[in-house]
Design an enzyme around this catalytic site. Structure first.
Site, mmCIF file in Angstrom:
data_model
loop_
_atom_site.group_PDB
_atom_site.id
_atom_site.type_symbol
_atom_site.label_atom_id
_atom_site.label_comp_id
_atom_site.label_asym_id
_atom_site.label_seq_id
_atom_site.Cartn_x
_atom_site.Cartn_y
_atom_site.Cartn_z
ATOM 1 N N THR A 63 46.411 4.998 -42.580
ATOM 2 C CA THR A 63 46.163 4.033 -41.543
ATOM 3 C C THR A 63 45.670 2.943 -42.260
ATOM 4 O OG1 THR A 63 45.118 3.661 -39.179
ATOM 5 C CG2 THR A 63 43.976 5.098 -40.874
ATOM 6 N N PRO B 98 49.818 1.036 -45.127
ATOM 7 C CA PRO B 98 49.053 -0.461 -44.838
ATOM 8 C C PRO B 98 49.764 -1.360 -45.703
ATOM 9 C CG PRO B 98 47.768 0.870 -46.535
ATOM 10 C CD PRO B 98 48.801 1.728 -45.801
ATOM 11 N N MET C 259 43.195 -4.560 -34.367
ATOM 12 C CA MET C 259 43.674 -5.775 -33.707
ATOM 13 C C MET C 259 42.381 -6.592 -32.903
ATOM 14 S SD MET C 259 46.718 -3.857 -31.716
ATOM 15 C CE MET C 259 46.175 -2.516 -31.753
ATOM 16 N N ASP D 27 58.737 -2.347 -37.621
ATOM 17 C CA ASP D 27 57.820 -3.256 -36.735
ATOM 18 C C ASP D 27 57.492 -4.627 -38.033
ATOM 19 O OD1 ASP D 27 57.468 -1.882 -34.824
ATOM 20 O OD2 ASP D 27 55.811 -0.586 -35.169
ATOM 21 N N ASP E 282 49.698 4.582 -39.797
ATOM 22 C CA ASP E 282 49.989 5.870 -39.374
ATOM 23 C C ASP E 282 50.571 5.754 -37.793
ATOM 24 O OD1 ASP E 282 49.360 8.949 -39.371
ATOM 25 O OD2 ASP E 282 48.993 8.257 -37.459
ATOM 26 N N LYS F 72 59.962 -8.572 -33.736
ATOM 27 C CA LYS F 72 59.990 -9.706 -33.538
ATOM 28 C C LYS F 72 59.481 -10.379 -32.137
ATOM 29 C CE LYS F 72 63.471 -11.150 -36.329
ATOM 30 N NZ LYS F 72 65.103 -11.006 -36.235
HETATM 31 N N1 SAH Z 1 49.311 2.236 -36.919
HETATM 32 C C1 SAH Z 1 48.792 1.171 -37.411
HETATM 33 C C2 SAH Z 1 48.266 0.238 -36.629
HETATM 34 C C3 SAH Z 1 48.913 -0.507 -35.535
HETATM 35 S S1 SAH Z 1 48.052 -1.660 -34.654
HETATM 36 C C4 SAH Z 1 47.694 1.714 -38.566
HETATM 37 O O1 SAH Z 1 47.583 3.173 -38.470
HETATM 38 O O2 SAH Z 1 47.325 1.358 -39.314
HETATM 39 C C5 SAH Z 1 48.178 -3.082 -35.843
HETATM 40 C C6 SAH Z 1 46.733 -3.372 -36.418
HETATM 41 O O3 SAH Z 1 46.476 -2.533 -37.492
HETATM 42 C C7 SAH Z 1 46.627 -4.851 -36.911
HETATM 43 O O4 SAH Z 1 46.256 -5.657 -35.918
HETATM 44 C C8 SAH Z 1 45.427 -4.685 -37.877
HETATM 45 O O5 SAH Z 1 44.212 -4.690 -37.361
HETATM 46 C C9 SAH Z 1 45.665 -3.338 -38.491
HETATM 47 N N2 SAH Z 1 46.404 -3.447 -39.652
HETATM 48 C C10 SAH Z 1 47.520 -2.990 -40.069
HETATM 49 N N3 SAH Z 1 47.741 -3.118 -41.378
HETATM 50 C C11 SAH Z 1 46.813 -3.520 -41.683
HETATM 51 C C12 SAH Z 1 46.413 -3.918 -43.252
HETATM 52 N N4 SAH Z 1 47.526 -3.908 -44.161
HETATM 53 N N5 SAH Z 1 45.468 -4.591 -43.303
HETATM 54 C C13 SAH Z 1 44.468 -4.635 -42.375
HETATM 55 N N6 SAH Z 1 44.754 -4.279 -41.019
HETATM 56 C C14 SAH Z 1 45.850 -3.883 -40.767
#
Ligand code: SAH
Length: 472
Positions: free
Chosen positions: A335, A229, A387, A252, A307, A274
């Protein structure tokens, strides 16, 4: 941004003049470091301490029992004011500066042009440690740790390597060159020194070169890696290792800058997230780039936030790699939902409340995503909504329509695990208001059915349903 005030550089003092005004203990502490160089050290002081006198007697420096003059400064590269007497120090330093020397007033940061760092010496490898005078204890500890970390043979390894560089450069691929140097520095080299010193080391270098010249080139490969995260400490050890070995890193938008710092310095870093300005990366472009680099034998890290198996379009990339016959493997990551629940000290599952948890997206290819709303609207349903910020009003509408209680707790966690983490506790009814205030910036997750627990209280959370708090 936090600017570094003192930028470290290494200055060539071979046979160059360094002038000290002051010959007491203050001066001796710095002179001891300078004695590691071949500098022509000229010390001016009426009351030399024991060490300085001995060095002078041993011919390691020149000692004059008076203050330095302008003539003494001619050709000096560094000048130290080390009398512990500000007026005298300043006089000397001014003369030195006029002669073009860089000036240091011992224990006077503000009037100094450079700092003298603590140093670990494995010549030609030197490590300088500076704390801008704030933390000598810390500098000493770091120095001790590094001394311990670097075997005494480090310098020899580096010196012998230098002579071999032109030959190593004839290895055809950069991957081979890297393998060569890795095996030399971290496996074969130290072993050879232990067994037979410098001669054995040189022989081993030639053997190693022959071995690697003959080896088949490694085919390229892709590691699909979860970056977690944002907090770099939440990377797995495996993720760190592959990042450190990668030739190419495709990352990303959500991957934090601190994590990119961990990539090998020579690695090619490409932001394939981007969007909006100029060229937007499409999935096919990303696939094509991976395949192109893998074709050249590169080790590629495809770095995804959180993740990679959760809302990361992982399967599409794996299919493309399989079709191109390229080796791949997945390195899981933490995640966002896990980081968010940790951030509010609340469990994602709980005996007697919810025995199931849903990972839900607010958005999919068709726009706002549809779900089994009846199930999500049930009293104890728990879901981590990714999201979901833009879809907040839509989600509320759907859930209320399917019977959800308006005061169902919802916690918004933005920038989970990062220094700017922000927790906002609200209810389903008020969720869109919270989102509308514009206070939520950065990636955010909605935890449906969860209210913050103790950890959030510890950072100042007020247990009022619309209270909001940051953690920093
Ligand atoms: N694969 C990533 C999710 C990708 S989709 C995972 O497992 O976390 C992107 C979304 O993940 C963002 O719109 C948000 O909802 C969430 N997200 C990713 N990083 C975050 C963070 N540090 N804090 C809160 N939400 C996060």
């Amino acid at each position: 941004v936090n600017f570094v005030r003192y930028y470290p550089i290494f200055i060539d003092l071979e046979n160059r003049k360094v002038v000290f005004s002051g010959a007491g203990e203050h001066a001796a502490a710095k002179i001891r470091l300078l004695l590691k160089t071949s500098a022509d050290i000229q010390v001016f002081g009426e009351n030399p301490c024991e060490s300085v006198s001995q060095w002078a007697a041993g011919g390691r420096l020149k000692l004059w029992h008076r203050e330095p003059t302008a003539t003494d400064m001619a050709g000096a590269r560094l000048v130290y004011g080390a009398n512990d007497e500000p007026a005298m120090d300043r006089r000397a330093v001014e003369l030195g500066k006029k002669a073009g020397a860089l000036a240091n007033l011992v224990d006077n940061l503000e009037e100094s042009e450079f700092l003298t760092p603590a140093m670990v010496d494995r010549d030609p490898v030197t490590i300088a440690i500076g704390t801008e005078g704030t933390a000598p204890v810390l500098a000493r500890k770091i120095k001790a740790d590094i001394e311990e970390m670097l075997p005494a043979s480090t310098g020899l390894l580096a010196r012998v390597a230098e002579a071999f560089r032109p030959i190593a450069a004839t290895l055809v691929s950069s991957a081979k060159r890297r393998t060569f140097w890795n095996r030399y520095f971290f496996e074969q080299g130290p072993k050879a020194i232990e067994e037979g010193g410098e001669t054995a080391l040189e022989q081993r270098l030639h053997q190693l070169f022959d071995e690697i010249s003959l080896e088949q080139a490694q085919p390229g490969s892709v590691a699909l890696v979860g970056a977690g995260p944002g907090d770099p400490e939440l990377l797995t050890l495996k993720a760190r290792r592959v990042l450190n070995d990668a030739d190419v890193v495709l990352y990303d938008n959500l991957v934090s800058a601190e994590i990119l710092e961990l990539a090998r310095r020579e690695a090619l870093l490409v932001n394939v997230g981007k969007k909006g300005f100029g060229k937007g990366w499409k999935q096919q472009d990303i696939n094509a780039l991976m395949i192109e680099h893998a074709g050249k034998g590169a080790r590629i890290v495809r770095l995804k936030s959180g993740d990679p198996t959760i809302f990361g379009r992982l399967d599409e990339e794996i299919e493309a790699l399989d079709n191109a016959g390229i080796d791949w493997h997945v390195v899981p990551g933490i995640t966002a939902a896990s980081a968010a629940s940790a951030g509010i000290g609340a469990s994602l599952t709980r005996r007697g409340r919810n025995s199931a948890l849903q990972f839900v997206t607010g958005h999919d290819v068709a726009g706002f995503a549809e779900h089994d709303w009846r199930q999500l609207a049930r009293k104890d349903a728990t879901a981590a909504i990714y999201m979901g910020v833009k879809a907040a009003a839509f989600i509320r509408g759907r859930l209320l329509m399917h019977g959800a209680l308006p005061d169902t707790p919802v916690t918004v966690v933005a920038n989970a695990s990062r220094a700017n983490q922000r927790v906002v506790a609200t209810t389903l009814l008020k969720l869109p208001d919270v989102v509308k205030t514009g206070e939520i910036t950065g990636p955010a997750i909605l935890l449906l059915g969860l209210a913050p627990k103790r950890a959030a209280a510890a950072v100042g959370f007020v247990s009022n349903q619309t209270a909001r708090t940051g953690t920093n």
